[in-house]
Scaffold this active site. Structure first.
Site, short mmCIF file in Angstrom:
data_model
loop_
_atom_site.label_atom_id
_atom_site.label_comp_id
_atom_site.label_asym_id
_atom_site.label_seq_id
_atom_site.Cartn_x
_atom_site.Cartn_y
_atom_site.Cartn_z
CG HIS A 1 -2.00 -1.03 1.14
ND1 HIS A 1 -1.84 -2.22 0.49
CD2 HIS A 1 -3.26 -1.03 1.63
CE1 HIS A 1 -2.95 -2.92 0.57
NE2 HIS A 1 -3.84 -2.22 1.27
CE LYS B 1 -13.35 6.65 0.27
NZ LYS B 1 -14.43 5.82 -0.28
#
Length: 908
Positions: free
Chosen positions: A158, A573
């Protein structure tokens, strides 16, 4: 406080410098002075004067913040500064932040070494965790716990490491020079030479481009991760096991057969994670495994040869066992040239010979020579034979010293280094099924029949996407045939929403994998539940799986071991940090109960990020706040981006991270801990749910407000972050480029850069107020924080997220959004959250009871605030620049992004 200058005298800006150890203070002062001299030599006053002016203004802004400071005067000055000079100022601030990080890392290592020399039981160390279990449940319980212990970090690619590799390597060389100063023989002349080398290294860093010129490929990312294994992980693992042994058998450690199994396993997504990343192909996956295999075999061979060189025991005193002699005869036949050489150089050292032959078999394996080991188990058997021979001969310390460390390394890394895991989005498999078997994509039972009985026809894919899915599964089978099932057997399904999403992969594998390989092919399909909705439906999906005969049979073949992954990033999120933490805690408790009711051996795989908005924060504290029964001596967790390089920068820091993790896993796996966690969750469940619902509503009202996506893009450097060449993955999962498709990493990264850090705290104040404003509510919040580790850890992370934000600078960023109603809503919730976090924790100001964290943050504040001011000015110029004039301002923004990443010590 003294005025700030270009000489980086930041310690004067710390409100209580007593928490900065003298050795760290001296080291920072030395690095500051050398950096100033380098900048003077390379750039002169044209950089040092604006640098000093900016740092002084940033410092004064902080001092005036309680009185309503105004950053406009310095922002106006910065808008007049030419972008080339401003870029150099940003580089200087960035380099200083990196040096501060390096110095603090070294101080952390010094502290750990000092604690070890004191012989004390250190809090959070393995020893204290074992003693905690013994006190609660006895010595037999801890022995049983250690036998089933499994800690499984998974390294991912990532993209949250903003520095290029050349910069990381340069900082490592600076650290090595500083290490020389710690040597006893470091006299004045020696110190002068070190300073000269430090100046040279800093000059080289100043002359090094801070960013990659092109985006790294997946194989570049593989090589970067391999460097971590090579430099630290391979060497630190035996030390972790030794610490367990030292605690279990203090007097006899190294002189008796060890009681500690190799409980560490490493996984990797690097080269296997293709979710939204078209650059990861079947060929990349195959090459990633080959690189891993080559590296671990080379390291094991080198390690084995080094031990052999030191192993001089003569058969005049140490007789080999009959089994060892029999093995040596076979070895001599397989390697006649090596046998002749050993007969000349060390004819009386059979135990050494065995190690040399083991190294030869490793070399042969690397070269695909049939004389090589067929697998790690064969080498482990050879080492076991060697250890028994030495033990029987009366020299157990030779058996269980360096040879045992080698055996642990083989058992931990085997011949593939890390288990490469595949990951893909569920929609990709559904599309492949629709292409190959129309109408089957939602029919779990029909897909299960295909997986169980095979396909009646052999349909050919018509799209590249489906062909790639089949090629990936075929590659996994080829890897297993060459390197064994453990090398690549897990397939993670992002956004799992039904049993069909899971069994589709097994059905596709049945089509892709040749019939002759299918009986030996191992495929563990792992559901990944990420959004709020998917997490809440996880039990239903798992129940559906148990109803499928093929899936039930596959589960039985694995001893009813099931792995389920839960995502921290997308859930936060999706509904905000408070609601996400609440739903994750709840689902983990429910999954643990579900597993117990269905006689399933469950491992929960935690998809945690490095930042506070993505499940970050101290891992050991997070483990102690887990739901009842969700740990049970097993922990699997992702380690991402900059957290990999922070935690495993040195052998000492990596070992300490693993010790603290092991400590927490042991402590949370006792019956006492599980019962205690269940009682607390039951006591506070309704209160948590009420706070969570209010927090989620506040969060959704913000992110779903009209124009919010455009507002987000204007108030943060989101677009510029996407231009940084720091990872092979696109910022979006799809071409839609909307908030829904935006990955969690750039979402969190962008908010932290703007100094708003919204992802780490928004909605928490509204949630806490639901309880706090009731009669007796403040006492209830404080009780929850005091009694419930989960709630305490959540508040601690939110507090840290608030401390890393800055109201003055964040407000200026919000102004750029040109939507006053959204700006005011965020500022209101910001103030509300800080107010209620302080009330709930009983503090007067953020980090009040964390003086070391406060001092560390203040140490960087001047540089970080200066970088934020530069970024605000540059974004303002960039937003108003013509297309042909945007380049220099874009470069400046990217430079401030790298600097703030270093100064704030987190990205996504």
């Amino acid at each position: 406080m003294q005025p700030i200058s270009a000489r980086f005298s930041d310690i004067s800006a710390v409100s209580d410098a007593s928490f900065i150890p003298a050795q760290l203070r001296d080291e920072i002062a030395m690095l500051d002075g050398i950096l100033y001299d380098v900048l003077k030599e390379c750039e002169g006053d044209r950089v040092l004067i604006p640098l000093a002016r900016l740092r002084q203004a940033a410092h004064e802004l902080y001092l005036q913040s309680a009185e309503g400071a105004d950053p406009d005067p310095i922002l106006n000055e910065l808008r007049e500064l030419d972008p080339t000079t401003a870029h150099k100022v940003a580089r200087a601030l960035t380099l200083h932040c990196q040096l501060l990080n390096l110095a603090e890392d070294r101080q952390r290592v010094r502290s750990l070494r000092a604690q070890g020399r004191d012989g004390r039981i250190v809090e959070d160390a393995i020893e204290s965790g074992i003693h905690e279990v013994i006190e609660l449940e006895g010595s037999e319980a801890v022995e049983a716990l250690i036998q089933r212990l499994r800690i499984h970090p998974v390294l991912t690619a990532h993209p949250t490491e903003a520095r290029r590799r050349a910069v990381v390597d340069g900082l490592q060389r600076i650290s090595q020079q500083l290490e020389r100063l710690d040597a006893p023989e470091a006299d004045d002349a020696f110190a002068v030479d070190v300073r000269r080398r430090l100046a040279e290294e800093l000059t080289a860093l100043w002359a090094t481009a801070p960013f990659r010129q092109e985006r790294p490929t997946p194989l570049d990312e593989v090589r970067r991760i391999m460097a971590v294994f090579d430099q630290t992980l391979f060497d630190l693992v035996p030390g972790v096991y030794r610490e367990v042994e030292r605690t279990l058998a203090r007097r006899y450690t190294g002189a008796t057969p060890p009681r500690t199994p190799a409980f560490l396993r490493y996984g990797s997504w690097v080269g296997g994670d293709r979710d939204g990343n078209p650059n990861v192909t079947a060929q990349v996956t195959r090459q990633a495994v080959e690189q891993q295999t080559e590296q671990v075999l080379e390291r094991l061979e080198r390690r084995t040869r080094n031990i052999a060189r030191l192993f001089t025991a003569s058969d005049r005193y140490i007789k080999p066992s009959e089994q060892l002699q029999s093995q040596l005869e076979r070895d001599q036949q397989d390697f006649p040239e090596q046998a002749a050489a050993l007969q000349r150089t060390s004819p009386d050292q059979p135990h050494r010979h065995k190690l040399v032959y083991a190294a030869e078999r490793l070399r042969a394996r690397r070269q695909s020579d049939p004389r090589g080991y067929t697998g790690a188990e064969q080498m482990i058997a050879d080492l076991d034979c060697l250890q028994r021979s030495l033990d029987d001969a009366g020299v157990p310390r030779l058996a269980y010293g360096e040879i045992q460390d080698l055996r642990w390394q083989v058992a931990t890394f085997r011949f593939h280094l890390a288990e490469l895991e595949l990951r893909q989005h569920s929609s990709i498999h559904a599309a492949a099924i629709e292409e190959l078997a129309p109408g089957y994509s939602d029919d779990a039972h029909a897909l299960d029949r295909l997986a169980r009985d095979g396909w009646q026809t052999t349909p050919e894919p018509t799209t590249e996407q489906t062909q790639e899915v089949l090629d990936t599964l075929r590659t996994a089978a080829q890897v297993q045939a060459t390197h064994g099932p453990r090398a690549c057997h897990r397939y993670i399904i992002s956004f799992t929403r039904s049993a069909a999403d899971l069994v589709a992969v097994r059905a596709l594998a049945r089509l892709a994998v040749p019939a002759e390989q299918w009986p030996d092919f191992r495929l563990d399909v792992v559901p990944l539940f990420e959004t709020r909705r998917d997490l809440e439906h996880a039990e239903r999906v798992l129940d559906e799986i148990l109803q499928l005969p093929g899936e039930r049979a596959a589960l039985a073949e694995r001893g009813n071991h099931l792995e389920v992954m839960v995502g921290y990033s997308d859930s936060a999120k999706d509904v905000g940090v408070f609601a996400a933490n609440a739903v994750l805690h709840d689902i983990q408790e429910r999954l643990a109960n579900w597993a117990r009711d269905n006689d399933i051996n469950l491992t929960i795989f935690h998809g945690r990020g490095g930042s506070l908005g993505r499940g970050g924060g101290p891992l050991n504290r997070a483990i102690r706040g887990q739901a009842a029964g969700s740990v049970s001596a097993r922990l699997k967790v992702t380690e991402q981006g900059e957290m990999i390089f922070t935690r495993y920068r040195t052998v000492e820091s990596g070992r300490w991270h693993l010790e603290r993790t092991t400590n927490a896993v042991l402590a949370m796996s006792t019956h006492h801990a599980e019962e205690h966690a269940a009682r607390l969750a039951g006591r506070y469940r309704d209160d948590l749910q009420r706070m969570s619902s209010a927090s989620e509503s506040a969060y959704l009202e913000l992110v779903k407000a009209p124009g919010f996506a455009e507002f987000f893009a204007r108030v943060t450097p989101y677009e510029e972050i996407g231009q940084l060449e720091i990872g092979s993955r696109p910022a979006h999962r799809s071409k839609a480029r909307d908030l829904e498709s935006l990955r969690a990493i750039p979402w969190v990264f962008s908010w932290s850069q703007s100094r708003i850090n919204l992802a780490a705290w928004y909605g928490v104040g509204t949630g806490l107020a639901v309880i706090g404003e009731e009669q007796g509510g403040i006492a209830k919040l404080r009780e929850m924080r005091r009694e419930w580790p989960f709630f305490a850890q959540l508040l601690e992370n939110v507090e840290m997220g608030l401390a890393r934000a800055d109201m003055i600078l964040g407000s200026k960023a919000l102004d750029m959004g040109e939507q006053p109603q959204l700006r005011d809503r965020i500022l209101d919730e910001w103030q509300r959250t800080e107010k209620w976090v302080l009330i709930a924790t009983g503090k007067d100001y953020l980090l009040e009871r964390q003086p070391f964290a406060q001092a560390s943050q203040e140490l960087r504040r001047t540089d970080v605030d200066a970088l934020s001011l530069l970024q605000l000015a540059a974004l303002d110029q960039l937003r108003n620049a013509s297309e042909q004039d945007r380049g220099p301002w874009t470069d400046l923004v990217k430079m401030t992004i790298a600097g703030l990443s270093s100064g704030l010590q987190n990205t996504g």
